[in-house]
Scaffold this motif. Structure first.
Motif, PDB file in Angstrom:
ATOM      1  N   GLU A  17      -1.405  -9.544 -20.500  1.00 15.82           N
ATOM      2  CA  GLU A  17      -0.997 -10.056 -21.814  1.00 15.82           C
ATOM      3  C   GLU A  17      -2.201 -10.656 -22.556  1.00 15.82           C
ATOM      4  O   GLU A  17      -2.365 -10.458 -23.754  1.00 15.82           O
ATOM      5  CB  GLU A  17       0.115 -11.099 -21.621  1.00 15.82           C
ATOM      6  CG  GLU A  17       0.639 -11.743 -22.887  1.00 15.82           C
ATOM      7  CD  GLU A  17       1.400 -10.775 -23.807  1.00 15.82           C
ATOM      8  OE1 GLU A  17       1.734  -9.663 -23.366  1.00 15.82           O
ATOM      9  OE2 GLU A  17       1.624 -11.149 -24.979  1.00 15.82           O
ATOM     10  N   TYR A  20      -4.353  -7.957 -23.882  1.00 14.52           N
ATOM     11  CA  TYR A  20      -3.730  -7.420 -25.094  1.00 14.52           C
ATOM     12  C   TYR A  20      -4.004  -8.343 -26.291  1.00 14.52           C
ATOM     13  O   TYR A  20      -4.426  -7.872 -27.358  1.00 14.52           O
ATOM     14  CB  TYR A  20      -2.215  -7.231 -24.887  1.00 14.52           C
ATOM     15  CG  TYR A  20      -1.494  -7.001 -26.191  1.00 14.52           C
ATOM     16  CD1 TYR A  20      -1.647  -5.796 -26.875  1.00 14.52           C
ATOM     17  CD2 TYR A  20      -0.697  -7.992 -26.766  1.00 14.52           C
ATOM     18  CE1 TYR A  20      -1.023  -5.589 -28.101  1.00 14.52           C
ATOM     19  CE2 TYR A  20      -0.074  -7.791 -27.989  1.00 14.52           C
ATOM     20  CZ  TYR A  20      -0.237  -6.587 -28.650  1.00 14.52           C
ATOM     21  OH  TYR A  20       0.367  -6.393 -29.858  1.00 14.52           O
ATOM     22  N   LYS A  24      -6.006  -7.405 -29.562  1.00 11.70           N
ATOM     23  CA  LYS A  24      -5.221  -7.426 -30.801  1.00 11.70           C
ATOM     24  C   LYS A  24      -5.978  -8.217 -31.871  1.00 11.70           C
ATOM     25  O   LYS A  24      -6.042  -7.806 -33.038  1.00 11.70           O
ATOM     26  CB  LYS A  24      -3.848  -8.049 -30.517  1.00 11.70           C
ATOM     27  CG  LYS A  24      -2.958  -8.244 -31.717  1.00 11.70           C
ATOM     28  CD  LYS A  24      -2.339  -6.925 -32.175  1.00 11.70           C
ATOM     29  CE  LYS A  24      -1.484  -7.117 -33.421  1.00 11.70           C
ATOM     30  NZ  LYS A  24      -1.605  -5.978 -34.341  1.00 11.70           N
ATOM     31  N   ASP A  35      -1.021  -1.758 -31.399  1.00 12.41           N
ATOM     32  CA  ASP A  35       0.220  -2.441 -31.008  1.00 12.41           C
ATOM     33  C   ASP A  35       0.454  -2.320 -29.502  1.00 12.41           C
ATOM     34  O   ASP A  35      -0.322  -1.704 -28.783  1.00 12.41           O
ATOM     35  CB  ASP A  35       1.413  -1.880 -31.800  1.00 12.41           C
ATOM     36  CG  ASP A  35       1.605  -0.379 -31.545  1.00 12.41           C
ATOM     37  OD1 ASP A  35       1.025   0.158 -30.571  1.00 12.41           O
ATOM     38  OD2 ASP A  35       2.315   0.259 -32.334  1.00 12.41           O
ATOM     39  N   LYS A  36       1.574  -2.924 -29.060  1.00 10.93           N
ATOM     40  CA  LYS A  36       1.904  -2.966 -27.624  1.00 10.93           C
ATOM     41  C   LYS A  36       2.045  -1.580 -27.015  1.00 10.93           C
ATOM     42  O   LYS A  36       1.669  -1.370 -25.872  1.00 10.93           O
ATOM     43  CB  LYS A  36       3.215  -3.731 -27.418  1.00 10.93           C
ATOM     44  CG  LYS A  36       3.026  -5.222 -27.435  1.00 10.93           C
ATOM     45  CD  LYS A  36       3.400  -5.826 -26.108  1.00 10.93           C
ATOM     46  CE  LYS A  36       2.545  -7.052 -25.869  1.00 10.93           C
ATOM     47  NZ  LYS A  36       3.161  -8.064 -25.031  1.00 10.93           N
ATOM     48  N   GLU A  37       2.601  -0.654 -27.782  1.00 10.78           N
ATOM     49  CA  GLU A  37       2.811   0.684 -27.246  1.00 10.78           C
ATOM     50  C   GLU A  37       1.457   1.345 -26.964  1.00 10.78           C
ATOM     51  O   GLU A  37       1.229   1.902 -25.895  1.00 10.78           O
ATOM     52  CB  GLU A  37       3.627   1.517 -28.234  1.00 10.78           C
ATOM     53  CG  GLU A  37       4.163   2.780 -27.592  1.00 10.78           C
ATOM     54  CD  GLU A  37       4.727   3.758 -28.605  1.00 10.78           C
ATOM     55  OE1 GLU A  37       5.257   3.301 -29.643  1.00 10.78           O
ATOM     56  OE2 GLU A  37       4.606   4.970 -28.361  1.00 10.78           O
ATOM     57  N   ASN A  39      -1.235  -0.183 -26.481  1.00 11.50           N
ATOM     58  CA  ASN A  39      -1.899  -0.977 -25.436  1.00 11.50           C
ATOM     59  C   ASN A  39      -1.660  -0.427 -24.031  1.00 11.50           C
ATOM     60  O   ASN A  39      -2.476  -0.629 -23.134  1.00 11.50           O
ATOM     61  CB  ASN A  39      -1.409  -2.436 -25.523  1.00 11.50           C
ATOM     62  CG  ASN A  39      -2.126  -3.344 -24.541  1.00 11.50           C
ATOM     63  OD1 ASN A  39      -3.354  -3.457 -24.556  1.00 11.50           O
ATOM     64  ND2 ASN A  39      -1.374  -3.972 -23.651  1.00 11.50           N
ATOM     65  N   GLU A  40      -0.539   0.287 -23.824  1.00 14.55           N
ATOM     66  CA  GLU A  40      -0.266   0.864 -22.505  1.00 14.55           C
ATOM     67  C   GLU A  40      -1.417   1.762 -22.047  1.00 14.55           C
ATOM     68  O   GLU A  40      -1.722   1.842 -20.868  1.00 14.55           O
ATOM     69  CB  GLU A  40       1.043   1.670 -22.508  1.00 14.55           C
ATOM     70  CG  GLU A  40       2.306   0.817 -22.539  1.00 14.55           C
ATOM     71  CD  GLU A  40       2.442  -0.121 -21.341  1.00 14.55           C
ATOM     72  OE1 GLU A  40       2.336   0.340 -20.198  1.00 14.55           O
ATOM     73  OE2 GLU A  40       2.646  -1.333 -21.573  1.00 14.55           O
ATOM     74  N   LYS A  43      -4.324  -0.235 -20.344  1.00 14.09           N
ATOM     75  CA  LYS A  43      -4.130  -0.930 -19.070  1.00 14.09           C
ATOM     76  C   LYS A  43      -4.892  -0.237 -17.943  1.00 14.09           C
ATOM     77  O   LYS A  43      -4.759   0.973 -17.759  1.00 14.09           O
ATOM     78  CB  LYS A  43      -2.647  -1.013 -18.727  1.00 14.09           C
ATOM     79  CG  LYS A  43      -1.894  -2.009 -19.584  1.00 14.09           C
ATOM     80  CD  LYS A  43      -0.480  -2.188 -19.067  1.00 14.09           C
ATOM     81  CE  LYS A  43       0.255  -3.252 -19.863  1.00 14.09           C
ATOM     82  NZ  LYS A  43       1.669  -3.305 -19.457  1.00 14.09           N
ATOM     83  N   GLN A 191       7.309   3.733 -17.823  1.00 14.76           N
ATOM     84  CA  GLN A 191       5.868   3.454 -17.692  1.00 14.76           C
ATOM     85  C   GLN A 191       5.319   3.948 -16.348  1.00 14.76           C
ATOM     86  O   GLN A 191       4.152   4.317 -16.254  1.00 14.76           O
ATOM     87  CB  GLN A 191       5.610   1.938 -17.761  1.00 14.76           C
ATOM     88  CG  GLN A 191       5.901   1.299 -19.102  1.00 14.76           C
ATOM     89  CD  GLN A 191       6.017  -0.219 -18.983  1.00 14.76           C
ATOM     90  OE1 GLN A 191       6.367  -0.760 -17.934  1.00 14.76           O
ATOM     91  NE2 GLN A 191       5.721  -0.912 -20.072  1.00 14.76           N
TER      92      GLN A 191
END
Ligand code: G6P
Ligand code: MG
Length: 218
Positions: A17, A20, A24, A35-37, A39-40, A43, A191
């Motif tokens: 987090e 991210y 961000k 965005d979060k999507e 960001n996958e 990882k 995921q």
């Protein structure tokens, strides 16, 4: 099962987090729609590769020097965030799992792409549980390449087939699987599509579950 090799960010503690949030902040400054999507995809991926993925959201060209400066800017913000990490930030069930593994004589290693990993393990006060922490500066190919997990197994002196790898990233699961290890994914089925075993939360990870799943592997 002779060893368990853990990812750090998003498995041992929720620094995924913080990564991210730090990216961000940089992306917002550069006016990039991160965005979060998206960001996958970052990882488990190294700092410079993550930066490239973010810059690909825009059209601007940067020199190598500017890229290093941007990556540093993100890392400085990230380092500010992780200064506040304490043992209370261990994800649910992780400390009891590490204890159980130790007591059962199962070896433990860390395979994280993060240069900040040793600092975070210290902040969490779990360094003594680890028989080996892979030095990411010695790794030529990042996840999804199997090198980091294979190095962990070699340093522990165990066969990949006797190892379980635990990850929260798609790239990490691929790395574990191509190393010939049993892959445990923490996350949603969407995921963790390629994982051998999926748990929604680290609280589900126990010695019994890992041992029996590894023993019954296909
Ligand atoms: C881990 C994280 C990534 C991060 C990478 C490098 O793999 O999952 O999000 O970019 O480590 O981390 P560092 O702390 O060296 O920038
Ligand atoms: Mg991770």
């Amino acid at each position: 099962m002779k060893a368990v090799i853990f990812d750090l960010d998003g498995v041992i503690t929720d620094t995924a987090e913080y990564h991210y949030l730090a990216w961000k902040s940089l992306a917002d400054e550069l006016g990039l729609p991160f965005d979060k999507e998206y960001n996958e995809k970052l990882k488990g991926v190294s700092r410079m590769e993550s930066l490239e993925l973010i810059l690909a959201l825009g059209n601007a060209q940067y020199t190598d020097e500017q890229k290093y400066q941007l990556a540093d800017q993100k890392n400085e913000l990230y380092k500010e965030m992780i200064k506040k990490v304490t043992p209370a930030d261990l994800l649910p069930g992780i400390e009891s799992l590490l204890k159980e593994l130790k007591e059962a004589g199962i070896l433990i290693a860390l395979a994280s792409a993060s240069k900040n990993a040793p600092f975070i393990l210290d902040r969490l006060e779990v360094t003594p549980y680890f028989d080996h922490v892979v030095d990411v500066t010695q790794i030529k190919n990042g996840k999804p390449d199997p090198e980091i997990f294979l190095t962990g197994a070699a340093k522990l002196g165990v066969l990949p087939s006797d190892c379980v790898g635990v990850e929260d990233a798609e790239a990490g699961i691929e790395s574990i699987r191509s190393a010939g290890m049993y892959a445990v994914g923490v996350g949603t089925p969407a995921q963790m599509q390629k994982a051998d075993l999926i748990v929604a939360s680290t609280s589900e990870l126990t010695l019994d579950l890992l041992k029996s799943s590894h023993a019954n592997r296909a």
